[in-house]
Design a protein around this motif. Sequence first.
Motif, short mmCIF file in Angstrom:
data_model
loop_
_atom_site.label_atom_id
_atom_site.label_comp_id
_atom_site.label_asym_id
_atom_site.label_seq_id
_atom_site.Cartn_x
_atom_site.Cartn_y
_atom_site.Cartn_z
N UNK A 192 5.02 8.49 11.31
CA UNK A 192 3.62 8.43 10.90
C UNK A 192 3.10 9.69 10.22
N UNK A 193 3.91 10.71 10.03
CA UNK A 193 3.44 11.93 9.39
C UNK A 193 2.55 12.73 10.33
N UNK A 194 1.41 13.24 9.78
CA UNK A 194 0.49 14.04 10.59
C UNK A 194 -0.21 13.16 11.61
N UNK A 195 -0.30 13.68 12.84
CA UNK A 195 -1.05 13.00 13.90
C UNK A 195 -2.34 13.73 14.21
N UNK A 196 -2.35 15.02 13.98
CA UNK A 196 -3.56 15.84 14.13
C UNK A 196 -3.46 17.01 13.17
N UNK A 197 -4.62 17.57 12.81
CA UNK A 197 -4.67 18.60 11.78
C UNK A 197 -5.06 19.94 12.38
N UNK A 198 -4.77 20.98 11.60
CA UNK A 198 -5.21 22.31 11.97
C UNK A 198 -6.73 22.41 11.81
N UNK A 199 -7.36 23.43 12.40
CA UNK A 199 -8.83 23.53 12.34
C UNK A 199 -9.34 23.50 10.90
N UNK A 200 -10.50 22.82 10.71
CA UNK A 200 -11.26 22.71 9.46
C UNK A 200 -10.59 21.82 8.42
N UNK A 201 -9.41 21.25 8.70
CA UNK A 201 -8.78 20.32 7.76
C UNK A 201 -9.16 18.89 8.12
N UNK A 202 -9.14 18.01 7.10
CA UNK A 202 -9.52 16.61 7.28
C UNK A 202 -8.27 15.75 7.38
N UNK A 203 -8.33 14.80 8.32
CA UNK A 203 -7.24 13.85 8.52
C UNK A 203 -7.54 12.58 7.73
N UNK A 204 -6.56 12.12 6.92
CA UNK A 204 -6.75 10.91 6.13
C UNK A 204 -5.44 10.14 6.13
N UNK A 205 -5.53 8.80 6.16
CA UNK A 205 -4.36 7.93 6.13
C UNK A 205 -4.09 7.53 4.69
N UNK A 206 -2.89 7.77 4.19
CA UNK A 206 -2.47 7.38 2.85
C UNK A 206 -1.48 6.24 2.96
N UNK A 207 -1.68 5.20 2.15
CA UNK A 207 -0.80 4.03 2.20
C UNK A 207 0.35 4.22 1.22
N UNK A 208 1.56 4.04 1.70
CA UNK A 208 2.76 4.04 0.87
C UNK A 208 3.47 2.71 1.11
N UNK A 209 3.23 1.77 0.18
CA UNK A 209 3.76 0.42 0.37
C UNK A 209 3.06 -0.24 1.55
N UNK A 210 3.81 -0.68 2.54
CA UNK A 210 3.25 -1.32 3.72
C UNK A 210 3.04 -0.32 4.85
N UNK A 211 3.25 0.95 4.57
CA UNK A 211 3.19 1.97 5.61
C UNK A 211 2.05 2.93 5.35
N UNK A 212 1.39 3.40 6.40
CA UNK A 212 0.34 4.40 6.32
C UNK A 212 0.81 5.68 6.98
N UNK A 213 0.61 6.79 6.25
CA UNK A 213 1.05 8.10 6.74
C UNK A 213 -0.16 9.02 6.83
N UNK A 214 -0.26 9.76 7.92
CA UNK A 214 -1.34 10.70 8.10
C UNK A 214 -1.10 11.97 7.29
N UNK A 215 -2.18 12.46 6.62
CA UNK A 215 -2.11 13.67 5.79
C UNK A 215 -3.29 14.55 6.15
N UNK A 216 -3.12 15.87 6.13
CA UNK A 216 -4.19 16.82 6.39
C UNK A 216 -4.57 17.53 5.10
N UNK A 217 -5.85 17.47 4.71
CA UNK A 217 -6.32 18.02 3.44
C UNK A 217 -7.52 18.94 3.70
N UNK A 218 -7.73 19.90 2.76
CA UNK A 218 -8.88 20.80 2.88
C UNK A 218 -10.19 20.09 2.52
N UNK A 219 -10.12 19.04 1.72
CA UNK A 219 -11.30 18.23 1.38
C UNK A 219 -10.84 16.80 1.15
N UNK A 220 -11.77 15.87 1.32
CA UNK A 220 -11.42 14.46 1.18
C UNK A 220 -11.21 14.09 -0.28
#
Length: 275
Positions: A52-80
Amino acid sequence: MQLRLVSWFFITLNLMEYIRTQQASRVRRQGRMHPNVSQGCQGGCATCSDYNGCLSCKPRLFFVLERIGMKQIGVCLSSCPSGYFGTRYPEINKCTKCKADCDTCFTKNFCTKCKSGFYLHNGKCLENCPEGLEPNNHTMECTSIVHCEASEWSPWSSCTKKGKTCGFKRGNETRVREILQHPSAQGNPCPATSENRKCIVQRKRCQKEGKGKKNRDEKGKRPNKEESRETRQENKDRESRRQNREQRENKNKMQQKKRKAQDKQQNPAPVSTVH
C-alpha cells in the motif's frame, strides 16, 4: 458488473490494510513492531508497507491515495495536487478530492476554478450564469453585464461646406461625443458618436490672394465691395482732395517758372567792357 465487484474487492482490501496499519501504529507506540510495517520508508512516509505504499506521513505532509490501475497507493506530499484540497487533523493531514465539476477547490463546497464548460460563481461551478450576469469565456467566471456609457454632446461646429466657411449659403454643422465605457458581450451597444445637420448662413465671398506685385497694387487701389457706402465715399473724397492738392502744387510751380522767365527778360544781365 464484474468490474464493479472487483473494484469493491480492492477497496475492501485497502480498507483492511489501513486498519492493520493503524493497529501497527498503536503497537509501535507500545514498543512492538508489526512484521508488515516498515520504518525505513522514503518520500516523506513515516510508516509504509510494500503493498500500500505510505501508511502515515511525516509532520506537516499531506497523505493522499493515488490510483495505479486497480490499486491505490498512499503518497505523502508537501501540498495537495490539483483537484484536491487539504485538511489537517490531529492524527493525519489528508487530501480530499474536489467535486466532479471543480478543477481546484478550497473546501468540498467552495470551488476556486471550474472545469471546461462550467463558470465560477460564489464558489460554485454553473453551466449557465444567473440573471444579470454573463459568462466570461476568458476567466470562465460569471461577471456583471456592463453597458456602454457615452459623454455629453459637444457644441455644434461652425457651418461649413466642403471644408470651407465662405462661398455658400447652405452648409452642414457637426457635433461629437466620446465613449466613456465600452460594453460587455451582453451589454447595451454604444450610440452614434457624431451627428450632422444642415445650416443656413449669410453668403460671403472667399478672399483670393493676389499673384505678384501688380495684382497686390491693383487690389489695394480697387475699392472693396464689402465696404460700406460711407467708407467708399470717404475714400473718394480723400482721393479727390489729394488730386486737387497735386493740381494746385503743379499750378504754383508753373507760375513760379513764368515769373522767373519774365524777370530775366526785364532785367538783362550787365555786359562788361575791357579797355
